[in-house]
Design a protein around this motif. Sequence first.
Motif, mmCIF file in Angstrom:
data_model
loop_
_atom_site.group_PDB
_atom_site.id
_atom_site.type_symbol
_atom_site.label_atom_id
_atom_site.label_comp_id
_atom_site.label_asym_id
_atom_site.label_seq_id
_atom_site.Cartn_x
_atom_site.Cartn_y
_atom_site.Cartn_z
ATOM 1 N N TYR A 152 44.408 49.618 19.222
ATOM 2 C CA TYR A 152 44.718 50.836 18.320
ATOM 3 C C TYR A 152 44.069 51.530 17.300
ATOM 4 C CZ TYR A 152 47.923 53.252 14.896
ATOM 5 O OH TYR A 152 48.141 54.303 14.249
ATOM 6 N N ALA A 153 43.792 52.490 17.963
ATOM 7 C CA ALA A 153 42.847 53.384 16.899
ATOM 8 C C ALA A 153 43.412 53.183 15.138
ATOM 9 C CB ALA A 153 41.807 54.312 16.858
ATOM 10 N N VAL A 154 42.806 52.817 13.962
ATOM 11 C CA VAL A 154 42.845 51.835 12.768
ATOM 12 C C VAL A 154 42.574 53.635 12.010
ATOM 13 C CG1 VAL A 154 43.306 51.069 10.909
ATOM 14 C CG2 VAL A 154 43.506 50.076 13.342
ATOM 15 N N SER A 155 41.209 54.148 12.362
ATOM 16 C CA SER A 155 40.423 55.133 11.895
ATOM 17 C C SER A 155 39.359 55.679 12.891
ATOM 18 C CB SER A 155 39.786 54.788 10.147
ATOM 19 O OG SER A 155 38.838 53.544 10.461
ATOM 20 N N THR A 156 38.602 55.532 12.410
ATOM 21 C CA THR A 156 36.798 56.645 13.210
ATOM 22 C C THR A 156 36.492 55.360 14.169
ATOM 23 O OG1 THR A 156 36.952 58.613 11.982
ATOM 24 C CG2 THR A 156 35.143 58.023 13.994
ATOM 25 N N HIS A 157 36.196 54.900 13.342
ATOM 26 C CA HIS A 157 35.394 53.653 13.667
ATOM 27 C C HIS A 157 35.872 52.067 14.085
ATOM 28 C CE1 HIS A 157 31.786 55.189 12.780
ATOM 29 N NE2 HIS A 157 32.221 56.057 12.320
ATOM 30 N N TRP A 158 36.872 51.739 13.461
ATOM 31 C CA TRP A 158 37.418 50.474 13.597
ATOM 32 C C TRP A 158 38.804 50.574 14.438
ATOM 33 C CZ3 TRP A 158 36.192 45.929 11.421
ATOM 34 C CH2 TRP A 158 35.107 46.205 10.528
ATOM 35 N N ASN A 159 38.894 49.992 14.791
ATOM 36 C CA ASN A 159 40.499 49.208 16.165
ATOM 37 C C ASN A 159 41.114 47.960 15.647
ATOM 38 O OD1 ASN A 159 39.966 51.675 16.890
ATOM 39 N ND2 ASN A 159 39.162 51.464 19.218
ATOM 40 N N VAL A 160 42.266 47.716 16.269
ATOM 41 C CA VAL A 160 42.894 46.263 16.432
ATOM 42 C C VAL A 160 42.734 46.520 17.636
ATOM 43 C CG1 VAL A 160 43.707 46.329 13.484
ATOM 44 C CG2 VAL A 160 44.603 46.899 15.516
ATOM 45 N N GLY A 161 43.560 45.395 17.980
ATOM 46 C CA GLY A 161 43.734 44.528 19.571
ATOM 47 C C GLY A 161 44.778 43.713 19.737
ATOM 48 N N ALA A 162 45.139 43.510 20.981
ATOM 49 C CA ALA A 162 45.290 42.412 21.780
ATOM 50 C C ALA A 162 45.181 42.061 23.317
ATOM 51 C CB ALA A 162 46.809 42.370 21.161
ATOM 52 N N GLU A 163 45.298 41.227 24.025
ATOM 53 C CA GLU A 163 45.031 40.941 25.126
ATOM 54 C C GLU A 163 45.512 39.527 25.903
ATOM 55 O OE1 GLU A 163 41.569 41.307 28.948
ATOM 56 O OE2 GLU A 163 41.414 40.923 26.594
ATOM 57 N N LEU A 164 46.129 39.624 26.749
ATOM 58 C CA LEU A 164 46.451 37.985 27.038
ATOM 59 C C LEU A 164 46.126 38.424 29.088
ATOM 60 C CD1 LEU A 164 48.451 35.739 26.743
ATOM 61 C CD2 LEU A 164 50.007 36.881 27.943
ATOM 62 N N GLY A 165 45.396 36.732 29.575
ATOM 63 C CA GLY A 165 45.102 36.925 30.648
ATOM 64 C C GLY A 165 45.299 36.045 31.250
ATOM 65 N N LEU A 166 46.075 35.558 32.278
ATOM 66 C CA LEU A 166 45.972 34.986 33.134
ATOM 67 C C LEU A 166 45.018 34.702 34.616
ATOM 68 C CD1 LEU A 166 49.917 36.432 34.466
ATOM 69 C CD2 LEU A 166 49.061 34.070 32.773
ATOM 70 N N GLY A 167 44.663 33.256 35.030
ATOM 71 C CA GLY A 167 43.915 32.683 35.143
ATOM 72 C C GLY A 167 43.457 31.489 36.401
ATOM 73 N N TYR A 168 42.625 30.744 36.645
ATOM 74 C CA TYR A 168 42.613 30.038 36.994
ATOM 75 C C TYR A 168 41.328 28.586 36.499
ATOM 76 C CZ TYR A 168 40.035 26.152 39.939
ATOM 77 O OH TYR A 168 39.597 24.908 40.664
ATOM 78 N N THR A 169 41.051 28.023 35.538
ATOM 79 C CA THR A 169 39.692 27.366 35.094
ATOM 80 C C THR A 169 39.772 25.858 36.447
ATOM 81 O OG1 THR A 169 40.312 28.332 33.341
ATOM 82 C CG2 THR A 169 39.054 26.127 33.379
ATOM 83 N N TYR A 170 38.722 25.429 36.390
ATOM 84 C CA TYR A 170 38.887 24.011 37.291
ATOM 85 C C TYR A 170 38.233 23.329 35.250
ATOM 86 C CZ TYR A 170 36.056 20.570 39.391
ATOM 87 O OH TYR A 170 35.107 19.123 39.886
ATOM 88 N N PHE A 171 38.100 22.063 35.235
ATOM 89 C CA PHE A 171 37.821 20.959 34.575
ATOM 90 C C PHE A 171 36.862 19.808 34.949
ATOM 91 C CE2 PHE A 171 40.391 23.674 32.681
ATOM 92 C CZ PHE A 171 40.253 23.763 31.576
ATOM 93 N N ARG A 172 35.657 19.660 34.795
ATOM 94 C CA ARG A 172 35.151 18.143 34.931
ATOM 95 C C ARG A 172 34.951 17.445 34.391
ATOM 96 N NH1 ARG A 172 34.048 14.891 39.955
ATOM 97 N NH2 ARG A 172 31.679 14.753 39.602
#
Length: 206
Positions: A152-172
């Motif tokens: 979301y654009a708060v002003s000309t140069h500043w934004n706020v945002g959020a994201e969520l991701g689903l996926g796979y991760t391998y741990f060793r």
Amino acid sequence: MIEYIGGIFGILTISAGRMRRILLAAIFMLCCGLNANSQQMAIHNNLLFDLSGDLSMGMEFALKPRTTVEVYGTIRPWKESESSVNKHWAVQAQYRLWTCQKFNGFYWGPYMHAGEYNLSNASLPFGLLKGLKSHRYEGWMIGGGIGCGYQYAVSTHWNVGAELGLGYTYFRSKKFDCGTCSTYYGYDNYNYWLFSKGSVYISYIF
């Protein structure tokens, strides 16, 4: 990572200097592939990392009117005590396709992440790396997934945002008793499927 993963995993032997070299190399390769007519870019800060005590920064580059590429890195180089360790570094790259225009509105895209960690005396969500209350895990991880977010654009140069991701991760991981000079139990492998990215962030658009 790496953003959700990066907020909860740790590193033992990787230095801040090596982390900087990895980030700079990734940014250089991305810059070489950018459209010469596209000058826009953004710098991100994940507020969730700030709350967890991590140092982090992301850079996003415009490719076309509706596509961007983001590179994000995080590091936590310190530990609380010999028996309570939470060190890590992680880096993540994502290709983003925007539904309207870049740096504004909804977007989605695939991402990949990798890193190293050293973690003990902790409880992680979703049953990840079981036994952390009584053991220390030192190792590396790699994975990827699909993320969806909104800015979301708060002003000309500043934004706020959020994201969520689903996926796979391998741990060793190498498994130890808690402490510096502790018993070594061998390697553990772990396959993780679920949330592997989460962020609430602020951005400055150039």
